[in-house]
Design a protein around this motif. Structure first.
Motif, short mmCIF file in Angstrom:
data_model
loop_
_atom_site.label_atom_id
_atom_site.label_comp_id
_atom_site.label_asym_id
_atom_site.label_seq_id
_atom_site.Cartn_x
_atom_site.Cartn_y
_atom_site.Cartn_z
N ASP A 36 32.60 1.35 -4.17
CA ASP A 36 31.69 0.85 -5.20
C ASP A 36 30.22 0.91 -4.75
O ASP A 36 29.34 0.33 -5.38
CB ASP A 36 32.09 -0.58 -5.63
N HIS A 37 29.96 1.58 -3.65
CA HIS A 37 28.60 1.85 -3.18
C HIS A 37 28.43 3.36 -3.00
O HIS A 37 29.41 4.11 -3.01
CB HIS A 37 28.33 1.15 -1.84
N SER A 38 27.18 3.79 -2.80
CA SER A 38 26.89 5.15 -2.37
C SER A 38 26.37 5.09 -0.95
O SER A 38 25.84 4.07 -0.52
CB SER A 38 25.77 5.77 -3.23
N VAL A 39 26.55 6.20 -0.23
CA VAL A 39 25.90 6.36 1.07
C VAL A 39 24.74 7.33 0.83
O VAL A 39 24.97 8.48 0.45
CB VAL A 39 26.86 6.93 2.13
N VAL A 40 23.53 6.84 1.00
CA VAL A 40 22.35 7.66 0.75
C VAL A 40 21.73 8.06 2.09
O VAL A 40 21.41 7.20 2.92
CB VAL A 40 21.31 6.90 -0.09
N ILE A 41 21.61 9.37 2.31
CA ILE A 41 21.04 9.87 3.55
C ILE A 41 19.64 10.41 3.26
O ILE A 41 19.45 11.18 2.31
CB ILE A 41 21.93 10.98 4.15
N GLY A 42 18.67 9.96 4.05
CA GLY A 42 17.29 10.41 3.86
C GLY A 42 16.77 11.11 5.10
O GLY A 42 17.09 10.71 6.24
N ARG A 43 15.98 12.17 4.88
CA ARG A 43 15.36 12.89 5.99
C ARG A 43 13.96 12.30 6.19
O ARG A 43 13.13 12.32 5.28
CB ARG A 43 15.27 14.38 5.68
N VAL A 44 13.70 11.76 7.38
CA VAL A 44 12.46 11.04 7.66
C VAL A 44 11.27 11.99 7.65
O VAL A 44 11.29 13.05 8.28
CB VAL A 44 12.56 10.31 9.02
N THR A 45 10.23 11.60 6.91
CA THR A 45 9.01 12.42 6.83
C THR A 45 7.81 11.75 7.49
O THR A 45 6.85 12.41 7.84
CB THR A 45 8.66 12.72 5.36
N ALA A 46 7.86 10.42 7.61
CA ALA A 46 6.76 9.67 8.25
C ALA A 46 7.30 8.31 8.63
O ALA A 46 8.25 7.80 8.00
CB ALA A 46 5.59 9.51 7.28
N ARG A 77 0.87 -1.18 0.00
CA ARG A 77 0.00 0.00 0.00
C ARG A 77 0.90 1.22 0.00
O ARG A 77 2.07 1.11 0.39
CB ARG A 77 -0.90 -0.01 1.25
N PRO A 78 0.41 2.39 -0.41
CA PRO A 78 1.28 3.56 -0.46
C PRO A 78 1.48 4.23 0.90
O PRO A 78 0.53 4.34 1.68
CB PRO A 78 0.58 4.51 -1.43
N ALA A 79 2.69 4.70 1.18
CA ALA A 79 2.97 5.54 2.35
C ALA A 79 2.39 6.93 2.07
O ALA A 79 1.94 7.20 0.95
CB ALA A 79 4.49 5.62 2.54
N PRO A 80 2.39 7.83 3.07
CA PRO A 80 1.86 9.18 2.83
C PRO A 80 2.48 9.85 1.59
O PRO A 80 1.79 10.55 0.85
CB PRO A 80 2.22 9.93 4.12
N LEU A 100 5.32 -2.58 2.28
CA LEU A 100 5.04 -4.00 2.12
C LEU A 100 4.21 -4.51 3.29
O LEU A 100 4.54 -4.26 4.47
CB LEU A 100 6.35 -4.80 2.05
N ASP A 101 3.12 -5.22 3.00
CA ASP A 101 2.30 -5.82 4.06
C ASP A 101 3.16 -6.77 4.88
O ASP A 101 4.01 -7.48 4.33
CB ASP A 101 1.13 -6.60 3.45
N GLY A 102 2.94 -6.79 6.17
CA GLY A 102 3.62 -7.76 7.05
C GLY A 102 4.95 -7.30 7.58
O GLY A 102 5.59 -8.03 8.34
N ALA A 103 5.41 -6.10 7.20
CA ALA A 103 6.70 -5.61 7.71
C ALA A 103 6.58 -5.21 9.18
O ALA A 103 5.48 -4.91 9.68
CB ALA A 103 7.18 -4.43 6.88
N LEU A 104 7.71 -5.20 9.87
CA LEU A 104 7.73 -4.86 11.30
C LEU A 104 7.61 -3.37 11.54
O LEU A 104 7.14 -2.93 12.59
CB LEU A 104 9.04 -5.32 11.94
N ALA A 105 8.09 -2.59 10.57
CA ALA A 105 8.10 -1.13 10.72
C ALA A 105 8.35 -0.54 9.34
O ALA A 105 8.89 -1.23 8.45
CB ALA A 105 9.21 -0.70 11.67
N TRP A 106 7.97 0.73 9.17
CA TRP A 106 8.30 1.42 7.92
C TRP A 106 8.70 2.85 8.22
O TRP A 106 8.28 3.44 9.22
CB TRP A 106 7.14 1.37 6.92
N ILE A 107 9.56 3.35 7.36
CA ILE A 107 10.08 4.71 7.49
C ILE A 107 10.06 5.30 6.08
O ILE A 107 10.62 4.70 5.16
CB ILE A 107 11.54 4.70 8.01
N GLU A 108 9.45 6.47 5.91
CA GLU A 108 9.52 7.14 4.59
C GLU A 108 10.42 8.37 4.74
O GLU A 108 10.37 9.08 5.76
CB GLU A 108 8.13 7.54 4.08
N ALA A 109 11.25 8.60 3.75
CA ALA A 109 12.24 9.68 3.84
C ALA A 109 12.45 10.34 2.48
O ALA A 109 12.34 9.69 1.43
CB ALA A 109 13.57 9.11 4.34
N ASP A 110 12.74 11.64 2.52
CA ASP A 110 13.16 12.38 1.32
C ASP A 110 14.67 12.25 1.19
O ASP A 110 15.40 12.36 2.20
CB ASP A 110 12.80 13.87 1.45
#
Ligand SMILES: Cc1cc2nc3c(=O)[nH]c(=O)nc-3n(C[C@H](O)[C@H](O)[C@H](O)COP(=O)(O)O)c2cc1C
Length: 165
Positions: free
Chosen positions: A129-139, A101-104, A110-120
């Motif tokens: 050979d990787h990136s470090v991606v930093i997100g600001r939590v919105t919900a 289902r969509p976050a705000p 994903l259904d059944g997950a223990l927790a969710w975090i949405e971030a910009d």
């Protein structure tokens, strides 16, 4: 000589939870990738981070979305994790049979997950050979009461002690 095989073998001793980082692609499809390199980073401001490989085909789609959701997987979500770790299937293919289902902000939860975090997406730093991606939590919110999916020495596992929240 420190090679990739030694890095994988030795660093595999560091057990951790597993998340699926998701976003909605420019064409409106859900995209996602399994990640162990997720961490909480800062409380004030609220920041989280994860590290996508430069070979990932999903990361450029998440970057284009400008925001992402982190889904913390439960112990009975191994198949979901395996589906989200499959390269080459791309886009919505990974989501066949995975209810969400969509976050705000629209990122897939994903259904059944223990927790969710949405971030910009706040910043992307180079990390070899990787990136470090930093997100600001919105919900964010906690999901159901179940044990976590763990990854240890290239294998999935669960806590041997029962857990309660
Ligand atoms: C337990 C587990 C942890 C993973 N952690 C990461 C990670 O932290 N960063 C990453 O780039 N890939 C990680 N992967 C691999 C990606 O999920 C996989 O390479 C990716 O989904 C490939 O598909 P893509 O081309 O759609 O990105 C992990 C896979 C598994 C099974």
């Amino acid at each position: 000589m420190v090679d990739g095989e030694a890095m994988r073998r030795v660093l595999g001793a560091f057990a951790g939870g597993v998340v699926v980082v998701t976003a909605t692609s420019e064409s409106g499809e859900p995209v996602g990738m399994a990640c162990q390199s997720f961490s909480s980073l800062s409380l004030d401001p609220p920041l989280v981070m994860f590290c996508p490989a430069e070979t990932s085909t999903t990361w450029p789609r998440i970057r284009a979305a400008g925001r992402f959701a982190v889904n913390v997987l439960a112990e009975d979500q191994r198949e979901t994790c395996a589906a989200m770790a499959r390269g080459g299937t791309g886009g919505a293919g990974k989501f066949a049979g995975v209810p969400w289902r969509p976050a705000p902000g629209g990122s897939p939860l994903l259904d059944g997950a223990l927790a969710w975090i949405e971030a910009d997406i706040d910043r992307e730093l180079a990390g070899g050979d990787h990136s470090v991606v930093i997100g600001r939590v919105t919900a964010l919110d906690a999901g159901r009461d179940a044990g976590p999916l763990l990854f240890f020495r290239s294998r999935f596992g669960a806590l041997s002690e029962p857990v309660g929240v």
